[in-house]
Design a protein around this motif. Structure first.
Motif, PDB file in Angstrom:
ATOM      1  N   GLY A 161       9.903  60.498  15.275  1.00 22.13           N
ATOM      2  CA  GLY A 161       9.624  60.907  13.894  1.00 22.13           C
ATOM      3  C   GLY A 161       8.217  60.509  13.513  1.00 22.13           C
ATOM      4  O   GLY A 161       7.494  59.861  14.288  1.00 22.13           O
ATOM      5  N   GLY A 162       7.826  60.888  12.308  1.00 27.70           N
ATOM      6  CA  GLY A 162       6.471  60.618  11.863  1.00 27.70           C
ATOM      7  C   GLY A 162       6.114  59.141  11.900  1.00 27.70           C
ATOM      8  O   GLY A 162       5.018  58.758  12.320  1.00 27.70           O
ATOM      9  N   THR A 163       7.052  58.314  11.470  1.00 31.25           N
ATOM     10  CA  THR A 163       6.761  56.882  11.443  1.00 31.25           C
ATOM     11  C   THR A 163       6.465  56.363  12.841  1.00 31.25           C
ATOM     12  O   THR A 163       5.496  55.624  13.049  1.00 31.25           O
ATOM     13  CB  THR A 163       7.947  56.122  10.814  1.00 31.25           C
ATOM     14  OG1 THR A 163       8.112  56.594   9.476  1.00 31.25           O
ATOM     15  CG2 THR A 163       7.717  54.623  10.808  1.00 31.25           C
ATOM     16  N   ILE A 166       3.037  57.381  14.023  1.00 29.66           N
ATOM     17  CA  ILE A 166       1.986  56.580  13.397  1.00 29.66           C
ATOM     18  C   ILE A 166       1.955  55.164  13.984  1.00 29.66           C
ATOM     19  O   ILE A 166       0.896  54.630  14.316  1.00 29.66           O
ATOM     20  CB  ILE A 166       2.192  56.566  11.864  1.00 29.66           C
ATOM     21  CG1 ILE A 166       1.849  57.947  11.303  1.00 29.66           C
ATOM     22  CG2 ILE A 166       1.369  55.472  11.185  1.00 29.66           C
ATOM     23  CD1 ILE A 166       2.296  58.192   9.866  1.00 29.66           C
ATOM     24  N   HIS A 194       0.528  57.474   4.253  1.00 28.75           N
ATOM     25  CA  HIS A 194       1.955  57.128   4.295  1.00 28.75           C
ATOM     26  C   HIS A 194       2.162  55.629   4.550  1.00 28.75           C
ATOM     27  O   HIS A 194       1.396  54.976   5.258  1.00 28.75           O
ATOM     28  CB  HIS A 194       2.650  57.944   5.387  1.00 28.75           C
ATOM     29  CG  HIS A 194       4.137  57.952   5.246  1.00 28.75           C
ATOM     30  ND1 HIS A 194       4.937  57.006   5.852  1.00 28.75           N
ATOM     31  CD2 HIS A 194       4.965  58.758   4.543  1.00 28.75           C
ATOM     32  CE1 HIS A 194       6.198  57.260   5.540  1.00 28.75           C
ATOM     33  NE2 HIS A 194       6.246  58.315   4.747  1.00 28.75           N
ATOM     34  N   ASP A 267      -3.267  62.113   9.857  1.00 28.00           N
ATOM     35  CA  ASP A 267      -1.816  62.164   9.728  1.00 28.00           C
ATOM     36  C   ASP A 267      -1.430  63.540   9.205  1.00 28.00           C
ATOM     37  O   ASP A 267      -1.520  63.822   8.010  1.00 28.00           O
ATOM     38  CB  ASP A 267      -1.317  61.059   8.786  1.00 28.00           C
ATOM     39  CG  ASP A 267       0.193  61.152   8.601  1.00 28.00           C
ATOM     40  OD1 ASP A 267       0.839  61.857   9.396  1.00 28.00           O
ATOM     41  OD2 ASP A 267       0.722  60.527   7.664  1.00 28.00           O
ATOM     42  N   LEU A 270       3.133  66.020   7.766  1.00 25.16           N
ATOM     43  CA  LEU A 270       3.625  67.055   6.851  1.00 25.16           C
ATOM     44  C   LEU A 270       2.965  68.401   7.119  1.00 25.16           C
ATOM     45  O   LEU A 270       3.607  69.435   7.058  1.00 25.16           O
ATOM     46  CB  LEU A 270       3.286  66.663   5.401  1.00 25.16           C
ATOM     47  CG  LEU A 270       4.328  66.034   4.511  1.00 25.16           C
ATOM     48  CD1 LEU A 270       3.767  65.889   3.100  1.00 25.16           C
ATOM     49  CD2 LEU A 270       5.616  66.837   4.481  1.00 25.16           C
ATOM     50  N   HIS A 303      10.044  67.734  13.310  1.00 26.13           N
ATOM     51  CA  HIS A 303      11.303  67.734  12.552  1.00 26.13           C
ATOM     52  C   HIS A 303      11.117  68.009  11.052  1.00 26.13           C
ATOM     53  O   HIS A 303      12.065  67.936  10.290  1.00 26.13           O
ATOM     54  CB  HIS A 303      12.139  66.478  12.822  1.00 26.13           C
ATOM     55  CG  HIS A 303      11.643  65.197  12.216  1.00 26.13           C
ATOM     56  ND1 HIS A 303      12.267  63.996  12.476  1.00 26.13           N
ATOM     57  CD2 HIS A 303      10.620  64.896  11.385  1.00 26.13           C
ATOM     58  CE1 HIS A 303      11.654  63.029  11.825  1.00 26.13           C
ATOM     59  NE2 HIS A 303      10.654  63.544  11.164  1.00 26.13           N
ATOM     60  N   LYS A 304       9.890  68.350  10.674  1.00 24.06           N
ATOM     61  CA  LYS A 304       9.676  68.828   9.299  1.00 24.06           C
ATOM     62  C   LYS A 304       9.422  70.339   9.394  1.00 24.06           C
ATOM     63  O   LYS A 304      10.360  71.097   9.637  1.00 24.06           O
ATOM     64  CB  LYS A 304       8.528  68.066   8.637  1.00 24.06           C
ATOM     65  CG  LYS A 304       8.850  66.570   8.429  1.00 24.06           C
ATOM     66  CD  LYS A 304       7.852  65.872   7.549  1.00 24.06           C
ATOM     67  CE  LYS A 304       8.266  64.455   7.209  1.00 24.06           C
ATOM     68  NZ  LYS A 304       7.989  63.492   8.298  1.00 24.06           N
TER      69      LYS A 304
HETATM   70  C1  LIG Z   1       2.252  62.491   5.522  1.00 23.73           C
HETATM   71  C2  LIG Z   1       3.450  61.806   6.136  1.00 23.73           C
HETATM   72  N1  LIG Z   1       3.271  60.939   7.140  1.00 23.73           N
HETATM   73  C3  LIG Z   1       4.310  60.303   7.717  1.00 23.73           C
HETATM   74  C4  LIG Z   1       5.595  60.510   7.306  1.00 23.73           C
HETATM   75  C5  LIG Z   1       6.726  59.754   7.939  1.00 23.73           C
HETATM   76  O1  LIG Z   1       7.588  60.617   8.603  1.00 23.73           O
HETATM   77  P1  LIG Z   1       9.080  60.200   9.013  1.00 23.73           P
HETATM   78  O2  LIG Z   1       9.856  60.106   7.749  1.00 23.73           O
HETATM   79  O3  LIG Z   1       9.480  61.330   9.902  1.00 23.73           O
HETATM   80  O4  LIG Z   1       9.037  58.911   9.734  1.00 23.73           O
HETATM   81  C6  LIG Z   1       5.830  61.406   6.249  1.00 23.73           C
HETATM   82  C7  LIG Z   1       7.178  61.643   5.751  1.00 23.73           C
HETATM   83  O5  LIG Z   1       7.418  62.352   4.805  1.00 23.73           O
HETATM   84  C8  LIG Z   1       4.730  62.076   5.663  1.00 23.73           C
HETATM   85  O6  LIG Z   1       4.895  62.934   4.638  1.00 23.73           O
END
Ligand SMILES: Cc1ncc(COP(=O)(O)O)c(C=O)c1O
Length: 501
Positions: A161-163, A166, A194, A267, A270, A303-304
């Motif tokens: 996932g995004g987290t 990062i 984020h 990043d 989104l 996944h977005k």
């Molecule tokens: C710009 C941005 N970066 C990172 C994330 C983190 O993504 P995740 O919730 O998949 O870990 C989000 C989540 O909405 C986001 O909008």
């Protein structure tokens, strides 16, 4: 006296550090402690209704059942719960969360998950298909974001996932810099980047230096220039940022980073699967990807707006050397030679199979069409909000529309929208709400319903400004209580609640 009054009176006159210190003393006084407990209990119970609706009407398990429950019954329970939770997201009442959500697409992803449910990319020899899917997901994403096959220099990995994307990118910069003697690595990021960057700093012993944004909610370049120091290992910009959907000045920031000899991370969690298509559709999209030479890594969430099932994202790097700093290897463990590219050991190959299936089946035409529909819907929602005199749009958003109010308590508007079935995102600093427009909102009548409900919610708040409800008091407290730890304590209680049966 309520918690807010108790803490926000004298404490607001102190600077944040002093306020934290005063709170740490105050909370030890038994009377204050008791009052805090009562207030916390009250606030948590307002949230309890939303997150624990099954306590008294669905079987729950505090321990394993003595005898296994019949599979048909288990499946029935799963189906019932899914059915109960379907309407809000399916009918387009939710900000973000489910980005595609058409029945056929969901069935298709489900089949892909089924077919590869046992696959684990950790065992590349057993499931070479999983690594094929992941290599191709990375390659397709890289080519979308300015990488070209000819130079083969944009590489990456699939993450959960995004987290995680990062976290891993920040770890890579930390480890790369430590080879050159940097002991106290710093990340420079706008306040709107984020919160996963805070998490990365927290997990990896790094310092996050937050820089302000300007009046249009874009990173302040002179502040970034001033913030880069000898410990800086990476500068961050968002395309777009979660809160206001605005795109930072990536071109200026990344060339600044390059001039100062540090990395730059875009990043695009989104925007990674929206902006390239928006650009092809002729919308004004500033440069944000690897076509800018100073951009050395990116995150983009499949996944977005990539329309995969939840649980995949892509992190990309300019060059294999930087990617290697993400890996974990162990050559002396009795369990054998070990290599793991991401945080988890074993991973669900099924999700990579579904992600690959989503990307290949949608194709360029499908993404272009989806993006056109989303941008058109977002534009009509934005102009509808602009026509409401009590509300104002924040920044210059494309598909994540943030709005606040000079005259009304926006959290009351949030509560009134909740009563009408909507689940919008509450923002603060400044107080605002946002709607991340997805394919769910492009269905006939959804945008219209959103605008008419919003109009009614605003009228309601104007007519009854004192009526509290929903999460309004929680946001109210977060906005006015200066001691961050008070709010953090409340958030911890909320998580405790989630893990109660
Ligand atoms: C710009 C941005 N970066 C990172 C994330 C983190 O993504 P995740 O919730 O998949 O870990 C989000 C989540 O909405 C986001 O909008």
């Amino acid at each position: 006296m309520d918690l807010q009054k108790l803490l926000s009176g004298p404490l607001t006159r102190l600077n944040p550090r002093l306020a934290e210190w005063a709170y740490s003393i105050l909370r030890r006084i038994p009377q204050v402690r008791r009052r805090l407990e009562t207030e916390f209990d009250g606030l948590v119970s307002t949230l309890e209704e939303a997150v624990k609706p099954y306590r008294h009407n669905v079987p729950s398990y505090h321990r394993l059942p003595h005898e296994g429950v019949d599979r048909r019954e288990v499946l029935q329970q799963l189906a019932d719960l899914a059915a109960r939770e379907q309407s809000p997201w399916k009918d387009g009442f939710v900000s973000g969360a489910v980005y595609h959500g058409d029945d056929e697409h969901i069935d298709f992803l489900g089949k892909a998950v089924d077919l590869h449910s046992q696959a684990n990319p950790l065992h590349a020899d057993l499931w070479p298909s999983a690594t094929k899917f992941e290599a191709e997901i990375v390659a397709m994403t890289a080519s979308l974001l300015g990488g070209s096959r000819a130079d083969d220099e944009i590489v990456g990995t699939v993450t959960s996932g995004g987290t995680e994307s990062i976290l891993l990118a920040m770890k890579a910069y930390r480890d790369q810099a430590s080879r050159h003697g940097t002991k106290h690595p710093e990340i420079v990021a706008p306040v709107t980047a984020h919160v996963a960057f805070d998490k990365a700093a927290h997990y990896f012993g790094m310092q996050l230096v937050r820089i302000p944004v300007d009046e249009s909610f874009r990173a302040d370049v002179p502040a970034a220039t001033a913030a880069i120091g000898r410990n800086t290992v990476v500068v961050v910009g968002s395309a777009p940022a979660f809160p206001h959907g605005t795109i930072d000045p990536i071109e200026e920031l990344s060339s600044l980073a390059a001039d100062r000899g540090v990395g730059f991370h875009t990043d695009a969690c989104l925007g990674g699967f929206v902006l390239p298509w928006a650009e092809r559709l002729g919308r004004p999209v500033p440069a944000f990807d690897f076509r800018l030479p100073g951009v050395t890594s990116m995150s983009a969430d499949t996944h977005k707006y990539g329309y995969a099932s939840k649980g995949t994202s892509v992190v990309l790097y300019r060059g294999r050397e930087l990617r290697r700093h993400q890996y974990f290897t162990a050559a002396d463990w009795p369990g054998g030679l070990y290599i793991s590219p991401t945080v988890a050991g074993s991973r669900p190959g099924s999700l990579s199979a579904a992600c690959w299936a989503a990307m290949v089946s949608i194709g360029e035409d499908g993404y272009l069409d989806a993006t056109a529909r989303i941008l058109d819907t977002a534009a009509s929602i934005r102009s509808g909000i602009e026509n409401m005199t009590e509300l104002s749009i924040l920044g210059d958003p494309l598909f994540v529309i943030a709005f606040g109010s000079e005259t009304l308590d926006i959290y009351q508007v949030l509560a009134r929208m909740n009563e009408r079935g909507w689940s919008l995102t509450g923002l603060h600093r400044p107080p605002a709400l946002h709607l991340a427009v997805t394919l769910r909102h492009t269905a006939e009548g959804v945008a219209k319903r959103f605008l008419s409900d919003l109009k009614a919610a605003v009228a309601d708040v104007k007519a009854h400004p004192g009526r509290a409800g929903g999460v309004a008091p929680v946001y109210g407290m977060a906005a006015t209580v200066p001691a961050r730890t008070v709010v953090e304590e409340l958030l911890e209680r909320y998580v405790d609640l989630l893990y109660e049966v």
